[in-house]
Motif scaffolding. Structure first.
Motif, PDB file in Angstrom:
ATOM      1  N   ARG A  12       0.858  -1.187   0.000  1.00 19.51           N
ATOM      2  CA  ARG A  12       0.000   0.000   0.000  1.00 19.51           C
ATOM      3  C   ARG A  12       0.898   1.242   0.000  1.00 19.51           C
ATOM      4  O   ARG A  12       1.633   1.471   0.964  1.00 19.51           O
ATOM      5  CB  ARG A  12      -0.914   0.016   1.213  1.00 19.51           C
ATOM      6  CG  ARG A  12      -1.862  -1.186   1.335  1.00 19.51           C
ATOM      7  CD  ARG A  12      -2.592  -1.136   2.665  1.00 19.51           C
ATOM      8  NE  ARG A  12      -1.650  -1.072   3.767  1.00 19.51           N
ATOM      9  CZ  ARG A  12      -1.966  -0.622   4.993  1.00 19.51           C
ATOM     10  NH1 ARG A  12      -3.193  -0.192   5.259  1.00 19.51           N
ATOM     11  NH2 ARG A  12      -1.042  -0.603   5.946  1.00 19.51           N
ATOM     12  N   GLY A  64       1.426   5.340  -0.196  1.00 15.04           N
ATOM     13  CA  GLY A  64       0.921   6.701  -0.102  1.00 15.04           C
ATOM     14  C   GLY A  64       1.922   7.631  -0.759  1.00 15.04           C
ATOM     15  O   GLY A  64       3.130   7.388  -0.665  1.00 15.04           O
ATOM     16  N   THR A  91       3.047  11.812  -2.012  1.00 16.29           N
ATOM     17  CA  THR A  91       2.861  13.256  -1.915  1.00 16.29           C
ATOM     18  C   THR A  91       3.896  13.949  -2.777  1.00 16.29           C
ATOM     19  O   THR A  91       5.047  13.502  -2.857  1.00 16.29           O
ATOM     20  CB  THR A  91       2.977  13.745  -0.460  1.00 16.29           C
ATOM     21  OG1 THR A  91       2.863  15.181  -0.423  1.00 16.29           O
ATOM     22  CG2 THR A  91       4.316  13.350   0.168  1.00 16.29           C
ATOM     23  N   CYS A 123      -2.207   2.787  -4.510  1.00 15.86           N
ATOM     24  CA  CYS A 123      -1.311   3.941  -4.628  1.00 15.86           C
ATOM     25  C   CYS A 123      -2.177   5.196  -4.534  1.00 15.86           C
ATOM     26  O   CYS A 123      -2.810   5.592  -5.516  1.00 15.86           O
ATOM     27  CB  CYS A 123      -0.547   3.879  -5.951  1.00 15.86           C
ATOM     28  SG  CYS A 123       0.830   5.020  -6.092  1.00 15.86           S
ATOM     29  N   GLN A 124      -2.202   5.809  -3.351  1.00 17.93           N
ATOM     30  CA  GLN A 124      -3.104   6.914  -3.093  1.00 17.93           C
ATOM     31  C   GLN A 124      -2.344   8.143  -2.586  1.00 17.93           C
ATOM     32  O   GLN A 124      -1.391   8.010  -1.813  1.00 17.93           O
ATOM     33  CB  GLN A 124      -4.146   6.509  -2.037  1.00 17.93           C
ATOM     34  CG  GLN A 124      -4.983   5.298  -2.409  1.00 17.93           C
ATOM     35  CD  GLN A 124      -5.894   5.569  -3.585  1.00 17.93           C
ATOM     36  OE1 GLN A 124      -6.359   6.702  -3.777  1.00 17.93           O
ATOM     37  NE2 GLN A 124      -6.171   4.539  -4.381  1.00 17.93           N
ATOM     38  N   GLU A 125      -2.784   9.311  -3.029  1.00 13.64           N
ATOM     39  CA  GLU A 125      -2.215  10.545  -2.503  1.00 13.64           C
ATOM     40  C   GLU A 125      -2.607  10.696  -1.046  1.00 13.64           C
ATOM     41  O   GLU A 125      -3.739  10.385  -0.658  1.00 13.64           O
ATOM     42  CB  GLU A 125      -2.691  11.744  -3.310  1.00 13.64           C
ATOM     43  CG  GLU A 125      -2.023  13.050  -2.905  1.00 13.64           C
ATOM     44  CD  GLU A 125      -2.386  14.209  -3.815  1.00 13.64           C
ATOM     45  OE1 GLU A 125      -1.736  15.276  -3.703  1.00 13.64           O
ATOM     46  OE2 GLU A 125      -3.313  14.058  -4.641  1.00 13.64           O
ATOM     47  N   VAL A 126      -1.660  11.160  -0.231  1.00 23.69           N
ATOM     48  CA  VAL A 126      -1.917  11.369   1.193  1.00 23.69           C
ATOM     49  C   VAL A 126      -1.587  12.808   1.554  1.00 23.69           C
ATOM     50  O   VAL A 126      -0.785  13.474   0.883  1.00 23.69           O
ATOM     51  CB  VAL A 126      -1.087  10.402   2.070  1.00 23.69           C
ATOM     52  CG1 VAL A 126      -1.603   8.982   1.926  1.00 23.69           C
ATOM     53  CG2 VAL A 126       0.399  10.455   1.715  1.00 23.69           C
ATOM     54  N   THR A 173      -0.196   8.443   9.418  1.00 17.89           N
ATOM     55  CA  THR A 173      -0.322   8.169   7.984  1.00 17.89           C
ATOM     56  C   THR A 173      -0.144   6.687   7.685  1.00 17.89           C
ATOM     57  O   THR A 173      -0.743   6.148   6.747  1.00 17.89           O
ATOM     58  CB  THR A 173       0.716   8.988   7.191  1.00 17.89           C
ATOM     59  OG1 THR A 173       0.637  10.356   7.582  1.00 17.89           O
ATOM     60  CG2 THR A 173       0.475   8.884   5.698  1.00 17.89           C
ATOM     61  N   ASP A 230      -2.810   3.761   6.943  1.00 16.83           N
ATOM     62  CA  ASP A 230      -3.439   3.561   5.634  1.00 16.83           C
ATOM     63  C   ASP A 230      -2.450   3.186   4.538  1.00 16.83           C
ATOM     64  O   ASP A 230      -2.850   2.912   3.406  1.00 16.83           O
ATOM     65  CB  ASP A 230      -4.187   4.830   5.206  1.00 16.83           C
ATOM     66  CG  ASP A 230      -5.296   5.201   6.177  1.00 16.83           C
ATOM     67  OD1 ASP A 230      -6.017   4.286   6.607  1.00 16.83           O
ATOM     68  OD2 ASP A 230      -5.412   6.400   6.510  1.00 16.83           O
ATOM     69  N   CYS A 231      -1.154   3.209   4.824  1.00 16.83           N
ATOM     70  CA  CYS A 231      -0.166   2.857   3.800  1.00 16.83           C
ATOM     71  C   CYS A 231       1.054   2.250   4.472  1.00 16.83           C
ATOM     72  O   CYS A 231       1.286   2.425   5.669  1.00 16.83           O
ATOM     73  CB  CYS A 231       0.222   4.083   2.964  1.00 16.83           C
ATOM     74  SG  CYS A 231       0.970   5.426   3.897  1.00 16.83           S
ATOM     75  N   ILE A 273       5.646   5.802   2.183  1.00 12.60           N
ATOM     76  CA  ILE A 273       5.276   7.079   1.568  1.00 12.60           C
ATOM     77  C   ILE A 273       6.322   7.403   0.512  1.00 12.60           C
ATOM     78  O   ILE A 273       7.535   7.341   0.779  1.00 12.60           O
ATOM     79  CB  ILE A 273       5.216   8.197   2.617  1.00 12.60           C
ATOM     80  CG1 ILE A 273       4.117   7.900   3.648  1.00 12.60           C
ATOM     81  CG2 ILE A 273       4.974   9.551   1.950  1.00 12.60           C
ATOM     82  CD1 ILE A 273       4.207   8.748   4.887  1.00 12.60           C
TER      83      ILE A 273
END
Length: 491
Positions: free
Chosen positions: A247, A249, A251, A281-284, A354, A357-358, A361
């Protein structure tokens, strides 16, 4: 290969010395050398192999040591004219451990004066050029180590990191720089032993090389109150990791950093490619408070502790960057320091949330492509004036404040054809997991030309340029009064 007798330590040392003598004049990564002593130690290492003796993790590997670390019997200048003739009688702890693991000291690697700044140039040794274009900077403060690794001058080089000094030069030169959890690698030269902002750590051409050096240097030492027990050999053999379970994250700027639009675009293209390799793959987003002022205070505090004696003798003996940082810190109050340490604690605690959820980073390592080394720092980013000479390092120093382990690894090139580094930040105090994930990324990147580690064309470096040792006029530097001044120096 040494252990299997496929190559002799003598052959390897001779090859490294030949590469240094051929290539270094073009990039100026190497400072003082001890080739005669290194060749003798290589012969001893060869005899140990032939006798079937037990070999250390780094047996016979030529070593480059950043010129901020003391090396017994070898000139150690810290890039400062004050120490132009300084020859320590004792190794720093990281050097001591590397030598105990079989590494053979061959050379010192170049640094900015007193390690102040991310452009490797100083009045003693001159400027270090980028192996991909020597007119551009190699980053810093471990710029000499990064350039030496990129040019295959040496297989093992040390670094250190306060605001990004391992990660930034690694990014700009296309190698790997790992900022470990504070205390994992004991730091014998940190004057404020309980402050986790400055670390020493490994650099390498690959993640495995970097982890091997970490295995040789990590673990408890009474000289560093932050150090702790660890199984060093766990870093020497990293596990396999399935990226499809990861997972991510990501930025572009941590919400507080200036980043050039071209770097943002390159980073977005890398995230698009990486998203197909991982589970998610999500923006955090982050709430980092006043991270810039926090770093300003804690960084200046370290300069006051480290440079008090030199400044008291004669402030003019110090270079502009080091002197200004000292003066900035000397004007601060106890209330400033207390606020900064409390703010770092708040920032660090929020940052850890953070990771619910991941697993890691991702962020760019630097906000700009390498710029000419004659330009002391990135004065503007996307049209925004940078208020001091290190503000452009924010992408790395905000991670410094969290104390999480972080690695910069090569991920193709930017739009100018220069190395592009991805900063991967790992879970709190889980350095081994981070390295395991980084190794999996590296293997995946190697299969894709757009993500693969770039290598400089050494045949194009040619003859050394006079500009690496010429007189330059320094650009504006920040001073405590808030105005700007210029100066001329020999670099």
């Amino acid at each position: 290969m040494i252990g299997r007798r496929e190559i002799s330590p003598v052959e390897l040392m001779d090859a490294c010395i030949e590469r240094i003598e051929t290539v270094n004049p073009a990039v100026n990564a190497i400072a003082a050398t001890c080739f005669a002593e290194a060749r003798e130690e290589a012969r001893q290492a060869e005899r140990a192999v032939l006798k079937g003796e037990r070999l250390g993790l780094l047996h016979g590997l030529p070593l480059g040591v950043k010129d901020l670390e003391d090396t017994a019997g070898l000139l150690t200048t810290y890039g400062s004219p004050i120490y132009r003739s300084h020859v320590p009688d004792k190794d720093g702890l990281i050097v001591e451990r590397l030598r105990a693991s079989g590494a053979i000291l061959a050379a010192k690697t170049n640094v900015p004066e007193m390690g102040a700044g991310a452009n490797t140039r100083n009045p003693v040794w001159g400027a270090t050029g980028n192996p991909f274009n020597p007119e551009l900077n190699a980053g810093g403060s471990s710029g000499g180590s990064a350039a030496a690794l990129a040019c295959d001058m040496l297989p093992v080089c040390t670094g250190s990191d306060t605001g990004g000094s391992l990660r930034i030069p690694a990014s700009k030169c296309g190698v790997v720089g790992f900022r470990p959890t504070p205390g994992l690698v004991p730091n014998s030269r940190r004057p404020l032993g309980w402050t986790p902002i400055s670390v020493v750590g490994p650099m390498g051409r690959t993640v495995a090389d970097t982890a091997l050096q970490l295995a040789a240097t990590s673990g408890l030492s009474a000289v560093d109150p932050l150090s702790y027990e660890v199984d060093p050999l766990g870093f020497a053999s990293l596990d396999e990791f399935d990226l499809s379970t990861l997972r991510v994250g990501w930025t572009e700027d941590f919400g507080v950093c200036d980043v050039d639009e071209t770097i943002r675009q390159t980073f977005r293209s890398r995230i698009a490619a990486i998203s197909g390799l991982v589970h998610s793959c999500q923006e955090v987003s982050f709430v980092l408070g006043d991270a810039h002022r926090c770093f300003d205070v804690i960084r200046a505090e370290g300069f006051v502790a480290g440079l008090h004696d030199a400044y008291s003798r004669n402030p003019e003996d110090l270079g502009a960057n080091a002197r200004v940082n000292y003066e900035l810190g000397a004007q601060m109050s106890l209330a400033d320091c207390a606020w900064a340490h409390a703010e770092q604690t708040r920032l660090m605690r929020r940052f850890q949330a953070t990771f619910s959820d991941c697993d890691v980073i991702l962020a760019p390592t630097t906000p700009v492509s390498p710029f000419p080394w004659r330009q002391a720092y990135a004065m503007t980013i996307s049209g925004r004036q940078q208020e001091n000479y290190y503000r452009w390092l924010a992408l790395t120093y905000v991670v410094t404040l969290t104390t999480n382990p972080a690695i910069s690894m090569p991920c193709g090139v930017d739009e100018f054809g220069m190395p592009f580094g991805i900063q991967v930040v790992g879970p709190f105090r889980n350095d081994r997991r981070l390295l395991t994930i980084a190794l999996a990324f590296e293997r995946a990147f190697e299969q894709r030309p757009s993500l693969r580690r770039p290598k400089p064309d050494l045949s194009r470096l040619g003859e050394p340029t006079l500009s690496l040792t010429s007189i330059v006029t320094a650009p504006p530097i920040f001073n405590p009064a808030g105005d700007y001044q210029t100066g001329t120096s020999i670099v």
